[in-house]
Design an enzyme around this catalytic site. Structure first.
Site, PDB file in Angstrom:
ATOM      1  N   LYS A  64       3.368  25.649  27.485  1.00  0.00           N
ATOM      2  CA  LYS A  64       3.492  26.850  26.682  1.00  0.00           C
ATOM      3  C   LYS A  64       2.357  26.837  25.657  1.00  0.00           C
ATOM      4  O   LYS A  64       2.451  26.186  24.616  1.00  0.00           O
ATOM      5  CB  LYS A  64       4.853  26.885  25.987  1.00  0.00           C
ATOM      6  CG  LYS A  64       5.220  28.267  25.402  1.00  0.00           C
ATOM      7  CD  LYS A  64       4.580  28.503  24.057  1.00  0.00           C
ATOM      8  CE  LYS A  64       4.962  29.873  23.483  1.00  0.00           C
ATOM      9  NZ  LYS A  64       4.149  30.185  22.272  1.00  0.00           N
ATOM     10  N   GLU A  75       3.741  15.824  16.925  1.00  0.00           N
ATOM     11  CA  GLU A  75       2.593  15.671  16.023  1.00  0.00           C
ATOM     12  C   GLU A  75       2.634  16.877  15.111  1.00  0.00           C
ATOM     13  O   GLU A  75       2.400  18.006  15.545  1.00  0.00           O
ATOM     14  CB  GLU A  75       1.283  15.588  16.816  1.00  0.00           C
ATOM     15  CG  GLU A  75       0.114  15.068  15.994  1.00  0.00           C
ATOM     16  CD  GLU A  75      -0.709  16.168  15.358  1.00  0.00           C
ATOM     17  OE1 GLU A  75      -0.445  16.473  14.171  1.00  0.00           O
ATOM     18  OE2 GLU A  75      -1.591  16.709  16.027  1.00  0.00           O
ATOM     19  N   CYS A  99      -4.786  19.799  11.189  1.00  0.00           N
ATOM     20  CA  CYS A  99      -3.615  19.105  10.641  1.00  0.00           C
ATOM     21  C   CYS A  99      -3.996  17.897   9.795  1.00  0.00           C
ATOM     22  O   CYS A  99      -3.302  17.567   8.836  1.00  0.00           O
ATOM     23  CB  CYS A  99      -2.668  18.698  11.767  1.00  0.00           C
ATOM     24  SG  CYS A  99      -3.459  17.722  13.064  1.00  0.00           S
ATOM     25  N   GLU A 133       1.342  22.063   2.931  1.00  0.00           N
ATOM     26  CA  GLU A 133       0.190  22.212   3.826  1.00  0.00           C
ATOM     27  C   GLU A 133      -0.227  23.682   3.837  1.00  0.00           C
ATOM     28  O   GLU A 133       0.513  24.553   4.296  1.00  0.00           O
ATOM     29  CB  GLU A 133       0.544  21.757   5.239  1.00  0.00           C
ATOM     30  CG  GLU A 133      -0.630  21.832   6.195  1.00  0.00           C
ATOM     31  CD  GLU A 133      -0.263  21.370   7.605  1.00  0.00           C
ATOM     32  OE1 GLU A 133      -1.108  20.731   8.258  1.00  0.00           O
ATOM     33  OE2 GLU A 133       0.866  21.667   8.041  1.00  0.00           O
TER      34      GLU A 133
END
Length: 494
Positions: free
Chosen positions: A187, A263, A297, A394
């Site tokens: 996906k 992750e 990230c 973040e």
């Protein structure tokens, strides 16, 4: 490396359907959604909208392809490696087209897309070489019993990837699963689906049996939800936000206790000591925080600079950041492209405003760049405190926040005072300082006098809220395999 060929901003989109059982097909519902070029805000492609029915179809053919005796399971380990190497060859043959699609879909500068496609080839070739190096053990046992272990592929793997590094993430997640002998349903992110579908075309051309790889495009969470809840999916490999990662883990537990690798987010600290090579630190940190428009990230988004060099370092950092060229992926000398879509554009701008309201000083940027495309100026904050929102969350945009510190113990404590633990870095000429920092910092990866050095053979994982499980390196294949113990009685005491 030879210079890349000329990019083509008007490249034709060849594949816009679902890829199931080695065929491109429409979704069962016939519904579609649109993909927008983030640099121009114009329509890029009309894609098929998969739902849970399409997931069922894809999982079924993946399950059939995984059954013992199927063409895929009948291949030797070496033969799987040959197929992966053939796929790597085809990616190399089509590197320019793939890089163009990456830049159109994601907005990152073409030269970066080209380099990342070359990196993707390395990942596929590495795991192609791992297929015949998966070993069990012979275990000593009393009483005339032979005990040995074997590693077996876990089954059907659902791969869910984000939009920031589509070709790199897909290449290693896919090649890891295939090297282990699994079958997959992919996906891709709704914003960056084109390269995944193009890769489906190459997978068929490489000669992978039908059903081994399936790719489902979808706007919204329907496919991800169906995959994570599906009882015939044995493993989920997910890269994305911590919030969604928690939902993936919850779904895996409720469905069939499927294996999960996550992750997730990061707020990585980079620490620059008084004795550091300033030019080296400036280069690595400025490039790593603004590349891919800050949508990385493990970007060094918390920058701690020791008090003896703080003023000089901040001045130079602002000078470098102010010269970064922002623009479309096919413009000359562009380093920073757009945010991925309007939602993330507004999200980043809102964090910038929160930073200002909470008292941080915006010394560079802080606004949208231009009126067309989802561009944001390279932004730098100083006078930031540890309790501010922009310190803790973040942001996922081209925003650097800079702190001053005095001692090693202080900066370790402050750097660890965050829910994330993906990566960290330290710049110093003192080996003792580097080792002490590396031992004490709570992060899955620590870079010393560098940043973002990733390779196929090097494990990558997150601590704390940055994830669970390990990817890359040959040992990471254990997460895609089950261990079976066989006991054989060789003699009788009777």
């Amino acid at each position: 490396m030879a210079p890349p060929p000329e990019p083509r901003s008007n490249q034709r989109i060849k594949f816009d359907q679902l890829f199931i059982n080695n065929e491109f097909v429409n979704s069962v519902s016939g519904e579609t959604y649109t993909s927008v070029n983030p640099s121009t805000e114009k329509l890029l492609a009309v894609l098929q909208q998969a739902n849970e029915v399409d997931v069922d179809k894809a999982v079924k053919v993946a399950r059939d392809a995984f059954e013992v005796g199927s063409p895929w399971r009948s291949l030797t380990d070496s033969a799987r490696g040959l197929l992966l190497n053939k796929l790597a060859d085809l990616i190399e043959e089509n590197v320019n087209e793939i890089a163009n699609l990456e830049s159109l879909d994601n907005g990152k500068p073409f030269i970066q897309s080209y380099g990342q496609t070359l990196e993707a080839i390395k990942f596929v070739r590495y795991f192609a070489g791992c297929t015949d190096k998966i070993h069990g053990k012979t275990i000593s046992s009393d009483g005339g019993v032979l005990v040995y272990t074997t590693k077996e592929p876990v089954g059907v793997v659902g791969i869910i990837i984000p939009w920031n590094y589509p070709i790199v993430l897909l290449s290693f997640k896919l090649s890891m699963a295939l090297a282990a002998g699994c079958t997959v349903v992919v996906k891709p992110a709704e914003q960056t689906t084109l390269n995944a579908l193009f890769l489906g075309h190459l997978i068929k051309e490489a000669g992978f049996p039908p059903g081994v790889v399936n790719i489902l495009s979808c706007s919204g969470p329907a496919v991800g939800i169906a995959l994570t809840h599906h009882k015939d999916v044995d493993k989920i490999s997910f890269t994305g936000s911590t919030m969604v990662g928690k939902l993936v883990l919850e779904a895996a537990a409720k469905s069939n206790l499927k294996k999960v690798t996550l992750e997730l987010g990061g707020k990585s600290p980079a620490v620059v000591f008084n004795d550091a090579d300033l030019d080296l630190a400036l280069k690595y940190i400025s490039q790593s925080v603004f590349v891919t428009a800050g949508q990385t990230c493990f970007a060094p988004t918390r920058l701690y600079v020791q008090s003896g060099i703080y003023d000089k370092f901040v001045q130079k950092f602002i000078e470098i950041a102010s010269k970064i060229k922002v623009g479309g992926p096919f413009e000359a000398d562009v380093f920073q492209g757009p945010q991925i879509d309007s939602v993330f554009l507004e999200r980043v701008l809102s964090y910038i405003e929160i930073g200002k309201k909470e008292g941080a000083k915006c010394v560079l940027g802080g606004k949208r760049h231009g009126s067309v495309g989802y561009f944001i100026e390279p932004t730098v904050f100083t006078e930031v405190t540890d309790d501010m929102t922009i310190t803790k969350d973040e942001i996922f945009g081209p925003v650097e926040i800079i702190f001053k510190f005095d001692t090693l113990d202080e900066v370790i404590r402050r750097a660890n005072n965050n829910k994330y633990g993906l990566a960290a870095g330290v710049f110093t000429e003192n080996l003792n300082t580097a080792v002490q920092f590396s031992k004490a910092i709570q992060a899955g990866t620590v870079w010393v006098n560098q940043w973002a050095n990733l390779s196929p053979q090097t494990p990558f994982s997150g601590h704390k809220m940055s994830g669970m499980g390990t990817e890359l390196g040959i040992d990471s294949l254990d997460g895609l395999m089950n261990t079976k113990v066989t006991n054989i009685r060789l003699s009788s005491d009777e």
